[in-house]
Design an enzyme around this catalytic site. Structure first.
Site, PDB file in Angstrom:
ATOM      1  N   HIS A  92       7.519   7.461  -6.142  1.00  0.00           N
ATOM      2  CA  HIS A  92       7.162   8.404  -7.168  1.00  0.00           C
ATOM      3  C   HIS A  92       6.276   7.684  -8.277  1.00  0.00           C
ATOM      4  O   HIS A  92       5.284   8.269  -8.769  1.00  0.00           O
ATOM      5  CB  HIS A  92       8.589   8.806  -7.849  1.00  0.00           C
ATOM      6  N   VAL A 104       5.161   4.680   0.268  1.00  0.00           N
ATOM      7  CA  VAL A 104       5.343   3.438  -0.601  1.00  0.00           C
ATOM      8  C   VAL A 104       6.550   2.833   0.396  1.00  0.00           C
ATOM      9  O   VAL A 104       7.443   3.671   0.495  1.00  0.00           O
ATOM     10  CB  VAL A 104       5.512   3.484  -2.014  1.00  0.00           C
ATOM     11  N   SER A 145      14.860   8.628  -2.149  1.00  0.00           N
ATOM     12  CA  SER A 145      16.103   8.617  -3.077  1.00  0.00           C
ATOM     13  C   SER A 145      17.275   8.600  -2.041  1.00  0.00           C
ATOM     14  O   SER A 145      18.394   8.031  -2.501  1.00  0.00           O
ATOM     15  CB  SER A 145      15.978  10.049  -3.696  1.00  0.00           C
TER      16      SER A 145
END
Ligand code: PAF
Length: 284
Positions: free
Chosen positions: A33, A175, A185
């Site tokens: 993020h 990433v 998450s």
């Protein structure tokens, strides 16, 4: 960083802002993020960077992890401040859905019913509906998404084009952790043993991508043989795969020939955690 929890408050700030780059999230922020936030700053030519945090009930199916989805607001704010984000829009559920949402965006079923859509019925309808609503509130000039959710990106890019929204939609590379596991998450749900096993998903995707890149396999029967071998390898190590499949990048339909740009995508369960990942197949 200015934090806005109501639509009215954000709109007042919007009226004073110039160009805006938006990164929509459901919070529990990780380096993936933050890379989007930093790219928003760099790519958008001086636009104000806006992050949103909203765990969107509409995109979770029955029995999915809406209730237990990690909510880490304080830590998220610290990360956003460190990344230099200008505004955070973080509405409550009552603010976003003061009554049950009755108007929805119905994405093209040819794309939305495939892959994730086949296993998570209504998921992309929920995603497209909340993202359109966020776009209407934030009115960004640019919106950034990660390529880990490859199908989500295509659904949203097509929505923006077909509804003629004046927004540039940008996708950024996934990433990864040092062992190449895609950051997500949901990685926090993994036990230590599962976490050690988790990078196998990416390794299997790479193995398929590399074989295709070498160009020795170029017909549908070869694709299917590679997919079956990769699925079997995952199963042998305790995974429960939903799919691992080679698709056309443009529309995620099965390919007819290997000359067109392809991507190999997978979703599989490790214990109770469902992970997704994908690798674009580079031509030689
Ligand atoms: O990718 C996500 O985190 C969510 O699907 C999104 C785009 C923020 C919509 O809720």
């Amino acid at each position: 960083m200015h934090i806005h929890t109501t639509i009215a408050d954000f709109r007042a700030a919007r009226a004073r802002a110039g160009r805006i780059a938006l990164v929509p999230t459901m919070g529990n922020l990780h380096d993936g993020h933050i890379a989007l936030m930093r790219a928003a700053r760099q790519l958008s030519g001086g636009a104000a960077v806006v992050a949103s945090i909203f765990v969107n009930r509409l995109q979770f199916g029955q029995g999915e992890d809406f209730e237990k989805y990690p909510r880490t607001f304080e830590a998220d704010c610290e990360k956003l401040i460190a990344a230099g984000v200008d505004h955070l829009f973080a509405p409550s559920e009552a603010e976003m859905y003061p009554q049950p949402q009755r108007y929805h965006v119905e994405p093209d079923q040819k794309l939305a019913s495939l892959l994730e859509g086949a296993f998570r019925s209504g998921h992309f309808r929920g995603v497209a509906t909340v993202v359109l609503k966020l776009f209407n509130i934030v009115q960004p000039d640019v919106a950034l998404f990660g390529k880990k959710d490859y199908q989500q990106f295509l659904v949203l890019k097509n929505m923006v084009r077909e509804l003629a929204l004046p927004i540039e939609v940008v996708a950024l590379e996934t990433v990864r952790a040092d062992d190449w596991l895609a950051l997500s998450s949901r990685n926090s749900y993994l036990s230590a043993t599962e976490r050690a096993e988790a990078p196998r998903l990416y390794r299997q995707l790479c193995a398929v991508a590399e074989t295709l890149r070498k160009g020795a396999h170029d017909n549908v029967r070869d694709f299917v043989r590679l997919e079956i071998a990769a699925l079997a390898e995952l199963e042998r190590h305790g995974w429960k795969p939903d799919y691992l499949t080679v698709r056309r990048r443009v529309d995620l339909q099965p390919p007819e020939q290997s000359e067109e740009p392809l991507v190999v995508l997978a979703a599989a369960r490790l214990g109770t955690t469902r992970l997704i990942d994908n690798v674009e197949i580079l031509s030689q």
